[in-house]
Design an enzyme around this catalytic site. Structure first.
Site, mmCIF file in Angstrom:
data_model
loop_
_atom_site.group_PDB
_atom_site.id
_atom_site.type_symbol
_atom_site.label_atom_id
_atom_site.label_comp_id
_atom_site.label_asym_id
_atom_site.label_seq_id
_atom_site.Cartn_x
_atom_site.Cartn_y
_atom_site.Cartn_z
ATOM 1 N N ARG A 89 15.507 54.324 14.517
ATOM 2 C CA ARG A 89 14.335 53.748 13.841
ATOM 3 C C ARG A 89 13.425 53.032 14.815
ATOM 4 N NH1 ARG A 89 16.330 48.201 10.984
ATOM 5 N NH2 ARG A 89 17.910 47.596 12.501
ATOM 6 N N ARG A 179 20.801 51.252 27.993
ATOM 7 C CA ARG A 179 22.065 50.642 27.601
ATOM 8 C C ARG A 179 23.239 51.307 28.317
ATOM 9 N NH1 ARG A 179 20.426 49.445 21.884
ATOM 10 N NH2 ARG A 179 18.223 49.969 21.816
ATOM 11 N N ASP A 255 26.408 50.499 22.922
ATOM 12 C CA ASP A 255 24.987 50.836 22.742
ATOM 13 C C ASP A 255 24.137 49.596 22.514
ATOM 14 O OD1 ASP A 255 26.605 51.163 20.212
ATOM 15 O OD2 ASP A 255 24.613 51.098 19.334
ATOM 16 N N ASN A 256 24.762 48.422 22.452
ATOM 17 C CA ASN A 256 24.032 47.159 22.317
ATOM 18 C C ASN A 256 24.164 46.293 23.560
ATOM 19 O OD1 ASN A 256 23.183 47.774 19.726
ATOM 20 N ND2 ASN A 256 24.935 46.791 18.758
ATOM 21 N N ASP A 265 19.421 43.382 20.316
ATOM 22 C CA ASP A 265 19.893 43.648 18.958
ATOM 23 C C ASP A 265 20.542 42.412 18.330
ATOM 24 O OD1 ASP A 265 18.871 46.182 18.804
ATOM 25 O OD2 ASP A 265 20.648 47.126 19.636
#
Length: 496
Positions: A89, A179, A255-256, A265
């Site tokens: 998104r 990342r 991934d964060n 995030d």
């Protein structure tokens, strides 16, 4: 109005991303705009037009010269590997060079369903957008590397999560959005050329000292091992800073975790009140994997996953590559402990280092846990006690068992006698390391609930307070206090 964009990431090989234009929204309204950050980024604020800004920050209109894209990445989510995640998104518009010469990504979060959405709607609810705005800017104000919030726009539509919620788009600014999971994406495909291109891009952008002539003349494997070491040091420093303000990220998936060393995030994140290393807020962290006290170890675990992706670049002989990477990773604990002690010594007013400082720090934390004392207020009250012993009763009132703190105070005062400056200077130094105001969970929740009703005044008040976290702000003392029993927030939620 926008500064000139460059397209560094968009010029990487096409398999690094999917081209994607933001999906227009029906009725956008600009609800927050970070003018100091915009000035820093080189925006022409004299030409600022709110209606045009609303169109640009919603994605309804694109700035000149951009080629929007959704970045590809993979990741371990709560320990389980997913080989294809990507921006579901988020839309990267491109990069700008700010007034200090730093390259910064500008990204729209909530820009619509991308090729990586995996069935999601690609939208963002207003609550998580405003939470990220508040917390990321508070982290920046406290000196903790974090992505930044440039603008928030409501979309005029509702998105379905647990219940229908107002939709919004966040304009996020970062050193980059690369990342650990970005490296994992190419490793999972056996794409060594992609890994090399990504690693070289990261060195050029975030670790230019590794891309200079001296390093370019070194054996290739040493350069990529040096990259792993540089990322490891930044991550150790970042997590130590988190621990110093009681921050709980809540979803430390690979991934964060950025390779730039910025916090990214802020979905289910929260700040601890009563000190307890087992504290968890995230509704999806049922096993406590990402509890406050587990964060340093998870940082090392994530770095090990990064190291696995770099093995083909470190040495053609896999056993040799594993041995070299493992040796480096084993130094993480020492790096983290050094960073943690630096952070905590500053919080206690200690400029010089002594052998017993680690025990002094640990015994304070034990006293705080036993006494169920508020993390932030304990350190801030200590700043007052350093200069004014008559402030001690107010400190002890924070503890359910004040006697455990009284015993510790004697040790601390004796330790301060060996500092090279007086108590007033020590207290002033401590106030620069111990915030009075943090994004307390109940205050954030109040602001989000009011915004859902169309009232953004509590959000704006909290935003102003958090922009000056170390300052005493007369008339706003209630914002420094922990939640009353009826106000406590026990669970936080992701916006996806």
């Amino acid at each position: 109005m926008f500064p000139t964009f460059t397209l560094r990431y968009a010029r990487l090989p096409s398999r690094f991303f999917e081209r994607f234009d933001p999906v227009p929204v029906p009725s956008p309204t600009l609800v927050a705009f970070n003018r100091p950050l915009a000035e820093e980024l080189g925006f022409d604020l004299e030409a600022f037009d709110e209606s045009l800004a609303t169109e640009l920050f919603s994605g309804n209109r694109l700035p000149e010269g951009v080629e929007p894209l959704a970045m590809a990445y993979a990741g371990h989510q709560f320990g389980n590997f997913v080989p294809r995640l990507g921006d579901g998104r988020a839309v990267l518009l491109g990069e700008v060079t700010d007034r200090k010469g730093r390259v910064r990504d500008i990204q729209l979060k909530g820009g619509g369903r991308t090729p990586f959405s995996r069935g999601g709607d690609g939208r963002a609810p207003l609550g998580p957008v405003l939470r990220e705005y508040l917390v990321s800017e508070a982290m920046h104000a406290m000196g903790i590397p974090a992505t930044r919030a440039l603008a928030a726009v409501t979309t005029g539509e509702r998105v379905m999560r647990r219940v229908p919620e107002p939709g919004a788009v966040l304009t996020r600014v970062a050193a980059s959005h690369i990342r650990v999971g970005t490296f994992q994406y190419f490793a999972a495909r056996g794409d060594v050329d992609g890994l090399r291109a990504l690693a070289d891009h990261v060195m050029e952008r975030h670790y230019p000292e590794l891309a200079d002539t001296e390093h370019l003349n070194r054996p290739e494997g040493e350069r990529y091992l040096a990259l792993l070491e540089a990322i490891q040091k930044r991550q150790a420093r970042l997590i130590a800073k988190w621990m110093g303000v009681g921050f709980i990220h809540g979803v430390m998936n690979t991934d964060n975790m950025t390779v730039s060393g910025e916090t990214i995030d802020f979905g289910p994140c929260a700040f601890m009140e009563s000190y307890d290393p087992r504290t968890v807020f995230s509704s999806i962290d049922e096993g406590g994997r990402y509890a406050y006290g587990n964060q340093p170890g998870i940082g090392q675990w994530n770095l090990a996953r990064l190291a696995e992706t770099l093995l083909p670049l470190i040495d053609e002989d896999q056993e040799q590559a594993i041995a070299r990477a493992t040796q480096l990773l084993e130094s993480y604990s020492a790096h983290f402990e050094a960073e943690k002690h630096w952070v905590m010594r500053a919080k206690l007013g200690l400029a010089r280092e002594e052998e017993g400082d680690g025990e002094l720090i640990d015994s304070l934390l034990e006293a705080m846990q036993t006494g169920r004392a508020d993390f932030t207020l304990t350190f801030r009250q200590l700043s007052d006690v350093a200069a004014s012993p008559e402030s001690e009763p107010a400190l002890l009132e924070l503890f359910e068992r004040p006697e455990v703190m009284q015993a510790w105070l004697g040790q601390w005062r004796e330790r301060l006698t060996r500092e090279s400056v007086g108590l007033d200077a020590i207290a002033a130094r401590m106030r620069e390391s111990n915030p009075r105001y943090i994004p307390r969970n109940h205050r954030v929740q109040e602001a989000l609930e009011a915004a859902d009703r169309g009232d953004f005044a509590p959000f704006e008040t909290l935003r102003q307070i958090l922009a000056r976290p170390f300052d005493d702000q007369p008339g706003r003392e209630e914002y420094s206090l922990p939640a009353a029993p009826t106000e406590r927030v026990f669970r936080t939620f992701c916006g996806t």
